[in-house]
Design an enzyme around this catalytic site. Structure first.
Site, mmCIF file in Angstrom:
data_model
loop_
_atom_site.group_PDB
_atom_site.id
_atom_site.type_symbol
_atom_site.label_atom_id
_atom_site.label_comp_id
_atom_site.label_asym_id
_atom_site.label_seq_id
_atom_site.Cartn_x
_atom_site.Cartn_y
_atom_site.Cartn_z
ATOM 1 N N SER A 21 6.138 2.090 -13.183
ATOM 2 C CA SER A 21 6.684 3.117 -12.580
ATOM 3 C C SER A 21 5.854 4.417 -12.501
ATOM 4 O O SER A 21 5.847 5.367 -11.633
ATOM 5 C CB SER A 21 7.950 3.502 -12.569
ATOM 6 O OG SER A 21 8.356 4.146 -13.825
ATOM 7 N N LYS A 89 10.275 9.956 -15.619
ATOM 8 C CA LYS A 89 9.907 10.076 -14.112
ATOM 9 C C LYS A 89 9.479 11.709 -14.219
ATOM 10 O O LYS A 89 9.558 12.284 -15.112
ATOM 11 C CB LYS A 89 10.885 10.037 -13.288
ATOM 12 C CG LYS A 89 12.009 8.683 -13.470
ATOM 13 C CD LYS A 89 10.764 7.504 -12.672
ATOM 14 C CE LYS A 89 11.614 6.237 -12.726
ATOM 15 N NZ LYS A 89 10.784 5.071 -12.506
#
Length: 198
Positions: A21, A89
């Site tokens: 990701s 993230k």
């Protein structure tokens, strides 16, 4: 042992990257150190890459793995074995921000279009439109691999609306320690300078 626990609790902690990701910034199985000093005052900034506790249901079971034996468990407790059960993230919006996708193909924060050179594929978000107002004390986070990141965008129907509490943040990605060929400090790009008034 006591010193190691103190270091893990207040200063540094080891983590591994469990998924794709955050590519190309972080690759699967990269080992990183996260520093906690920057957030002693809770001042998370746009553009920071943060590690945070799973808000609930963001991680599949295979990415929530922890140490598999007694030695690894002991090392995990003192911060010397990479910890599982967390996500990593990039912070796109902080409390009070309005994040919109997408204006002329660009993500905007408070009306400022972002130039995001760190993305794996700049076109991956163009069909995923949204507009969110980030609540005080919360963050809007997204992966650099927008086409393969289960981030804030995909949890808007959750009780938290896809926003991550600042209290869930463990710390800021600081340095990559493995593999050695890509080891080094993790730098924040100038992407958010316009939003920050620089």
């Amino acid at each position: 042992m006591v010193m190691a626990i103190v270091v893990k609790t207040f200063f540094l902690q080891a983590f591994y990257i469990p998924s794709e990701s955050m590519e190309p910034t972080m690759l699967v199985d990269d080992k990183i150190l996260v520093q906690k000093v920057s957030y002693w005052g809770g001042d998370v900034k746009r553009g920071d890459i943060v590690v945070f506790d799973d808000p609930g249901g963001w991680l599949p079971a295979d990415e929530s793995k922890h140490a598999g034996n007694v030695v690894q468990e002991a090392l995990e407790k003192v911060g010397l074995f990479p910890t599982g059960g967390h996500l990593i993230k990039r912070v796109i919006g902080v409390g009070g921000d309005t994040v919109v996708c997408c204006t002329d193909g660009k993500l905007t924060v408070n009306g400022k279009a972002l130039d995001e050179p760190y993305l794996l594929d700049e076109t991956a978000t163009k069909d995923n439109t949204f507009e969110v107002k980030v609540r005080k004390g919360y963050l809007w986070v997204m992966g650099d691999n927008r086409g393969n990141s289960s981030d804030s965008r995909f949890h808007q129907a959750d009780p938290g609306g896809g926003q991550v509490s600042e209290k869930a943040v463990v710390g800021k990605a600081w340095v990559r320690v493995w593999p050695l060929g890509r080891a080094g400090f993790i730098k924040k790009p100038s992407t958010f300078d316009a939003v920050n008034g620089k």
